[in-house]
Design a protein around this motif. Structure first.
Motif, short mmCIF file in Angstrom:
data_model
loop_
_atom_site.label_atom_id
_atom_site.label_comp_id
_atom_site.label_asym_id
_atom_site.label_seq_id
_atom_site.Cartn_x
_atom_site.Cartn_y
_atom_site.Cartn_z
N UNK A 1 0.83 -1.21 0.00
CA UNK A 1 0.00 0.00 0.00
C UNK A 1 0.86 1.26 0.00
N UNK A 2 1.95 1.25 0.79
CA UNK A 2 2.85 2.40 0.83
C UNK A 2 3.49 2.64 -0.53
N UNK A 3 4.00 1.59 -1.15
CA UNK A 3 4.62 1.72 -2.47
C UNK A 3 3.63 2.29 -3.48
N UNK A 4 2.42 1.77 -3.48
CA UNK A 4 1.41 2.27 -4.42
C UNK A 4 1.09 3.73 -4.15
N UNK A 5 1.07 4.14 -2.89
CA UNK A 5 0.83 5.54 -2.54
C UNK A 5 1.93 6.42 -3.14
N UNK A 6 3.18 5.98 -3.00
CA UNK A 6 4.31 6.73 -3.56
C UNK A 6 4.21 6.76 -5.08
N UNK A 7 3.94 5.62 -5.69
CA UNK A 7 3.87 5.56 -7.15
C UNK A 7 2.75 6.43 -7.70
N UNK A 8 1.61 6.47 -7.01
CA UNK A 8 0.51 7.34 -7.46
C UNK A 8 0.95 8.81 -7.40
N UNK A 9 1.76 9.14 -6.41
CA UNK A 9 2.27 10.51 -6.32
C UNK A 9 3.26 10.78 -7.45
N UNK A 10 4.07 9.79 -7.80
CA UNK A 10 5.00 9.94 -8.93
C UNK A 10 4.24 10.23 -10.22
N UNK A 11 3.09 9.59 -10.37
CA UNK A 11 2.28 9.78 -11.57
C UNK A 11 1.77 11.21 -11.70
N UNK A 12 1.80 11.97 -10.61
CA UNK A 12 1.34 13.36 -10.64
C UNK A 12 2.46 14.34 -11.04
N UNK A 13 3.69 13.85 -11.15
CA UNK A 13 4.80 14.74 -11.53
C UNK A 13 4.72 14.97 -13.04
N UNK A 14 4.50 16.20 -13.46
CA UNK A 14 4.37 16.45 -14.90
C UNK A 14 5.69 16.28 -15.66
N UNK A 15 5.56 15.99 -16.92
CA UNK A 15 6.69 15.93 -17.85
C UNK A 15 7.46 17.25 -17.73
N UNK A 16 8.79 17.14 -17.67
CA UNK A 16 9.62 18.34 -17.64
C UNK A 16 9.74 18.98 -16.28
N UNK A 17 9.28 18.30 -15.23
CA UNK A 17 9.41 18.81 -13.86
C UNK A 17 10.17 17.77 -13.04
N UNK A 18 10.85 18.24 -12.01
CA UNK A 18 11.48 17.33 -11.06
C UNK A 18 11.04 17.72 -9.65
N UNK A 19 11.03 16.73 -8.76
CA UNK A 19 10.75 16.94 -7.35
C UNK A 19 11.79 16.17 -6.55
N UNK A 20 11.83 16.41 -5.26
CA UNK A 20 12.77 15.69 -4.40
C UNK A 20 12.05 14.55 -3.68
N UNK A 21 12.84 13.65 -3.13
CA UNK A 21 12.28 12.57 -2.31
C UNK A 21 11.52 13.17 -1.13
N UNK A 22 12.05 14.25 -0.58
CA UNK A 22 11.40 14.95 0.53
C UNK A 22 10.03 15.49 0.09
N UNK A 23 9.97 16.05 -1.11
CA UNK A 23 8.69 16.56 -1.63
C UNK A 23 7.64 15.45 -1.65
N UNK A 24 8.03 14.28 -2.13
CA UNK A 24 7.10 13.15 -2.21
C UNK A 24 6.65 12.74 -0.81
#
Length: 177
Positions: A87-110
């Protein structure tokens, strides 16, 4: 009880030898620059309840979308994904899916976005366990110091993917072109 089928194939896309596997629900795994036997070994380990079958037709749409991505013609994937993990992994992956093309975020942001700001290392481990490279864009996650860190496919591939999306890496730092 009958086994579900997992359909895999490979395709040369630009400089990449790309392997993809899908279930009836959607894409399960994408890996590149591996030997077929290594990809199959990984599939058997991670998806042991599936019957594994080579089938290009079953992966036609995801392959087409990946080719479009590598040609700079696609920024958003519309194929179904079959996220298999905790469940935790899927929660993280769903958040990754929200990162738009051409943008970066940090692990802390996630970690903050999922409501668990102290889970930075756990977010990193969930990224490492992501089996659907590119489509679940873990390559868009960088270190808090803006450095290119942590990519299971290798930092050279992460750099190529980010370069494709309009970034450059100078002295290990990810910078918008």
């Amino acid at each position: 009880m009958p086994m579900d089928n997992l359909y895999y194939c490979n395709r040369k896309i630009l400089d990449y030898s790309l392997y993809i596997a899908s279930s009836e629900k959607g894409v399960l795994a994408i890996a590149f620059e591996e030997l077929e036997e290594d990809f199959l070994k990984s599939l058997k380990k991670d998806f042991s309840s599936f019957s594994i079958i080579y089938d290009e037709d079953a992966n036609q749409l995801p392959l087409q979308q990946l080719e479009e991505y590598f040609q700079g013609e696609r920024e958003v994937f519309t194929v179904s994904l079959d996220l298999v993990g905790t469940n935790f992994q899927k929660q993280v992956w769903r958040e990754l899916l929200r990162i738009p093309y051409g943008k970066v975020v940090t692990y802390q942001d996630i970690a903050i976005k999922i409501g668990n700001p102290k889970a930075v290392r756990a977010v990193g481990m969930a990224n490492k366990k992501n089996k659907i490279a590119i489509m679940v864009p873990c390559h868009r996650v960088i270190g808090s110091n803006k450095k290119l860190v942590g990519y299971d496919g290798g930092l050279d591939i992460k750099e190529k993917l980010l370069t494709l999306e309009g970034f450059q890496v100078i002295e290990e730092k990810v910078i918008r072109k």
